[in-house]
Every structure is written in C-alpha cells, then in structure tokens.
Design an enzyme around this catalytic site. Structure first.
Site, mmCIF file in Angstrom:
data_model
loop_
_atom_site.group_PDB
_atom_site.id
_atom_site.type_symbol
_atom_site.label_atom_id
_atom_site.label_comp_id
_atom_site.label_asym_id
_atom_site.label_seq_id
_atom_site.Cartn_x
_atom_site.Cartn_y
_atom_site.Cartn_z
ATOM 1 N N GLU A 217 1.182 -5.183 -9.525
ATOM 2 C CA GLU A 217 -0.197 -5.203 -10.003
ATOM 3 C C GLU A 217 -0.261 -4.915 -11.506
ATOM 4 O OE1 GLU A 217 -0.090 -3.459 -5.765
ATOM 5 O OE2 GLU A 217 1.047 -3.257 -7.632
ATOM 6 N N GLU A 357 -1.523 10.434 0.367
ATOM 7 C CA GLU A 357 -0.215 9.819 0.160
ATOM 8 C C GLU A 357 0.894 10.842 0.362
ATOM 9 O OE1 GLU A 357 0.316 6.349 -2.650
ATOM 10 O OE2 GLU A 357 1.437 7.884 -3.745
ATOM 11 N N HIS A 388 -27.913 12.694 -0.971
ATOM 12 C CA HIS A 388 -28.789 11.605 -0.537
ATOM 13 C C HIS A 388 -27.999 10.468 0.101
ATOM 14 C CE1 HIS A 388 -32.427 13.211 -2.557
ATOM 15 N NE2 HIS A 388 -31.517 13.780 -3.334
ATOM 16 N N LYS A 514 3.379 -4.046 0.704
ATOM 17 C CA LYS A 514 3.840 -4.758 -0.489
ATOM 18 C C LYS A 514 4.886 -5.807 -0.119
ATOM 19 C CE LYS A 514 3.197 -0.958 -3.805
ATOM 20 N NZ LYS A 514 3.891 -0.079 -4.780
#
Length: 551
Positions: A217, A357, A388, A514
């Site tokens: 990435e 993780e 809220h 991956k």
C-alpha cells in the site's frame, strides 16, 4: 535470567478463585459500594504527575484487586517485565527483542539486544532526525525550484500512519504554522488525490515510511506521489522531495531517494510501537525537536513508573488487570474509548491497532490453543459526539461495556465556557453510567401521570447503571502528557498479553489476507485467467471483470 515456566494459568487455583469471586459479586451495584465507603475514590485512584486515574467506578472491591494481583504474580508478570526491559527475545515466534522503551531512552540508559548496547544508534538516528527537522522548519531545506518546503505528506500504513497522525493532530497547538502536515494510508486513490489537493510539487516533501520498503500500500502510494512530482519536476528532484524511514538502503536508493536521507529503525521495534522512532519524523517536523524530546520524556516517565511501582500503585498494571477482569471473567467482549478532546479524535483508531493487533490471538505464545477469552474489541469516538451516537446502548442496552474516559483539565482553545461544558459532560456520563436511575427515582419524575402512561414510560426511563468506567484526567494535552498516555496503553497491552499467555508482538493474522490479495489482483486485470477460489470469491472477481469491461 531464567525463563518463566510454561503454565496453564486458567487451570490454576487463582483462576478458579476469580471465577468464584465474579459469581459472588456480580450482583453488587456500584451505587451501593459508594454509599458504603465515602473514601472509595481515595482508595481507588492514582496520580502520576499531570495524570490522574480514577478507577473507583468499577465493579471491584479490595478483594477483587487482591485476587487480580495474585493472578499477575501467578503469570510471572514481574519476570516478563524484566525480560522485556533486558532485551530478551520475548517475541518468541520471530525471535526478536521488544525494546520500544529504548526508543525514548536517553544517554546513559543501558538497553541491549543480544548483549549489544543499542542507545548509541538510537541517539544517532534521533540526532539526524533533529538536524533534518531543523533544516525543513527553518526554510533551509529547499525544493527543486529554490523555495522552502511548505507541506509534508507522510506515506505509511498501520503503525507508520496511526501513531504519527494521532500525535500531529493532538499536538497541533505546538505545530509549526508554516508546515501543512498531511497523511496518506489508504490504497484507495481517493486518499492520496485528496491529500495532494492544493499542494505544489516544488514545496511538498514526502516521507515514505516502510521498514522493508516493500509494503504494497505504501509503495503504490509512493510511486503515485513520485509520478505527481515528476510531472512538474526533473528526475533528480526526487532526492529533494522524498525521504525514507526504512532499513533497506538498496531499495530506497532504487526508488530515487538519497540514502543520506534514510532514517533507520530496527527489527526489535514493532510498527504499532514505533511512533517514538524515526517513524515519528513527521511529528518532529511538526512540533520541533525540543517538543519531541518532551514527548519522549513523558513516555520515559511512564516507563519508569511501570517498571518500578508496586502493582497496587501501578497505573498500567491496574488498568490491564481491570480489563482482564471484565473481558475474561465477565465475558465483556468490547471496550470503549472516549477522548473528550478533539485533538485525540484518532486515539480510538490508534488503540484499536495497538490492542487488537497485539492481543487478538487464539493461541498462546508457544502455540497452545486458548480456551478462554482474550483481547477485546476496541472502539470509541470523541466526546461529546459519542454521547449522541452510541451512549444509548451504554446506558440502556443489554451489554456490559467497560469504558475509558480521557479528558484534559485545561484546553488550548478556551472559547467562552466550552471547556467547562465539555468536562461537565465527561464527568456526568461516568456518573450516569455508574449510578443509573432507579424505579423510585423515575416514579418521582413521573408523578401525576395517568396509569396507562406511567406503565408505558416507567420501563423506558429506567437506567440499570453499574456500567464500569475509568477516568483519565490530564492537566492538559501536551507533548509530555501525550507521551505518558500512549506509553501507559502500551504497557497495559503488554500486561494483558502476559496474563493471557499471548505473544503480543507478532501479527501473523495480518499476513494471510495480503497473500490472497497478491493472487487476486492479477486475476482482476486478466479476464482470461482461470479462477480457483470458492464460489463466492470467483463470482465477485467475475462481477468486477464484467463491470470493468463495461466502463
């Protein structure tokens, strides 16, 4: 040092005692505990400089803590803590030391890996970071057309993004006004494209944060950023507009980055523990070397507290044991994080990676299957917006959800009475979650209503209360207190991993997806490629191919 023996903690007498204690006390209501003990806050709160931890709003007694401390002793927590500090390879599956504490160390500290001191190399990299940061911040580092850098774009993912992003946003009051700090992690081209909006190639610096310099990435985003630069600049401009945080000199050089502008970190640093390292270069660029040193000093202060304080006065240890109490013995499977500070809005996401993780594991550190609940689901949102959004479930839902409320006593932006209102909301929510609202109290509010209306409204307005929460009050959000806060959570996660017998420092579950993605990506591009996945995945790939062909 002798390695602690391998054991099945869930088959010990202390494990059975805690289950028995939970059954005996699960119907206690905190409202009654407070009424019975006017000194409950003093008994169940701790301070460390600018940090106050109030853990009095928990379903615990003195006996609960006694048993939890006994559990920590049975898990050999002191031994594991010392093994980590000594640089032993406690990341057993990867045979690596775990020394993020060394990253915030100072000259004279004795941190070693395999018997070799590491502080000299840590300090050398830190000094190079500081020199580079001063060049950029002062305007001495020039882009390809001779103008100074005005924007910094950090390209990373996971720990190479979440920690620096959180720190830069939290410490914005300390930031250099002349630098626009931006972060790109997502592989979706939208993220990079939007991050580059309004920027000029000649005044933009990119930080490529990837230890291996192969993170797909990050490298795809870096290649796209390089193409964006080179559309307006000569090829040699890459060396002025890209720096790397990596340990792979040749890969960095092949990309076009001058290895002189590569900042190293080491395999004994996990990504989610790396903001203190060269991964924090964007933070140092933003707040400056002196403030970054104070950030490290805050973490170092928490390290010393964690290593030295007795369990009964140890903030990370108590925070961790409370989490074990609920997750494993109450089977409360989620934990909510509510920072009442806009700068800490990304803290829940940062802690999701740090915690999930690390301790999202179903096997112990030696490969044994665990038959009890381990890491919780971490979630949350900045207050008061969270009130809220999901507080309805916290107040009147069916789930037990322990919560952390984090709030500064002073604001960097004291508009009118905004901060008082913010703090009031934080404190009120912890009280409401603890107290609840009884039938008698609701009947008092509804006095005078007719019977049918009363019967309908009464159950709707009841609040069971007894929802546990910890309040972490900081004097203000500063580099020092942020360092303390993040180090506190690191140590909390470590303690819980020790209790559960988990290796908190590997992440094999991240890799499988991956591997499959590397197989699927070429199949998306090649419509003739044979598919050998399950029926669902095959159909989804075919659907993508068909829609792509129509576009």
């Amino acid at each position: 040092m002798t390695q602690p023996r391998h054991y099945d903690l869930n088959h010990t007498s202390i494990w059975a005692k805690l289950h028995q204690h939970q059954r005996a006390t699960r119907h206690m209501h905190m409202r009654e505990l407070f009424a019975a003990d006017p000194q409950r806050f003093q008994r169940f709160s701790l301070s460390l400089g600018p940090l106050l931890m109030d853990y009095s709003k928990h379903r615990i007694t003195e006996r609960t803590l006694e048993l939890l401390f006994e559990l920590a002793d049975a898990a050999h927590l002191k031994d594991w803590r010392q093994r980590m500090r000594a640089g032993e390879a406690i990341n057993v599956s990867e045979k690596r030391a775990v020394l993020h504490m060394a990253l915030r160390g100072q000259a004279g500290d004795d941190f070693q890996v395999d018997g070799q001191p590491v502080m000299a190399q840590v300090l050398a990299v830190r000094a190079r970071m500081a020199a580079f940061a001063e060049q950029v911040r002062s305007g001495a580092w020039l882009g390809f057309d001779g103008r100074p850098i005005r924007a910094v774009v950090n390209l990373g993912i996971g720990g190479s993004d979440l920690g620096p992003l959180l720190a830069c946003r939290a410490l914005r009051p300390y930031a250099a006004a002349q630098l626009d700090m931006r972060f790109v992690a997502n592989l979706d081209g939208q993220h990079l494209a939007q991050a580059l909006e309004g920027l000029e190639p000649a005044t933009t610096l990119f930080i490529v944060a990837s230890k291996s310099f192969t993170t797909p990435e990050t490298l795809m985003n870096a290649e796209a950023a390089r193409a964006w630069l080179l559309a307006a600049a000569p090829a040699e401009a890459v060396a002025r507009h890209f720096v790397a945080i990596s340990s792979q000199t040749e890969r960095v050089r092949a990309f076009g980055i001058d290895p002189a502008n590569m900042f190293e970190f080491w395999d004994w640093v996990g990504g989610r523990y790396s903001v203190w390292s060269a991964i924090g270069l964007s933070v140092m660029l933003s707040i400056g070397p002196a403030a970054f040193e104070d950030f490290l000093a805050g973490a170092r202060r928490m390290d010393a507290h964690f290593l030295e304080a007795p369990f009964a006065q140890n903030i990370p240890v108590i925070l961790a044991l409370l989490g074990v109490w609920y997750n494993t013995f109450y089977r409360a499977h989620t934990h909510a994080i509510m920072p009442y500070d806009q700068g800490l809005a990304r803290l829940p996401a940062y802690l999701q990676q740090l915690d999930m993780e690390s301790n999202g594991k179903r096997v112990g550190r030696y490969g044994e299957t665990l038959d009890f609940d381990t890491g919780p689901v971490i979630w949350g949102e900045v207050g008061v917006n969270s009130q809220h959004a999901f507080f309805q479930l916290l107040h009147q839902g069916t789930r037990l959800v322990p919560c952390d409320f984090i709030v500064p006593m002073r604001s960097h932006y004291p508009l009118d009475r905004h901060h008082e209102a913010l703090v009031a909301n934080c404190f009120a929510q912890t009280e409401a979650l603890m107290r609840g609202k009884t039938e008698a109290e609701v009947l008092g509010e509804l006095a005078g209503l007719d019977g049918d209306t009363l019967d309908m409204l009464l159950p709707q307005k009841l609040f069971p209360g007894n929802q546990p929460s910890t309040t972490l009050a900081l004097d203000a959000i500063t580099p020092h207190t942020l360092g303390m806060l993040l180090a506190m959570y690191e140590h909390k996660v470590f303690v819980q991993g020790v209790i559960w017998g988990i290796n908190s420092f590997d992440q094999w579950g991240v890799e499988y997806g991956k591997q499959l993605a590397r197989q699927i990506q070429p199949e998306l591009a090649d419509a003739s490629a044979a598919l050998a996945h399950d029926a669902s995945t095959n159909a989804l790939i075919a659907h993508y191919r068909a829609r792509k062909a129509q576009s």
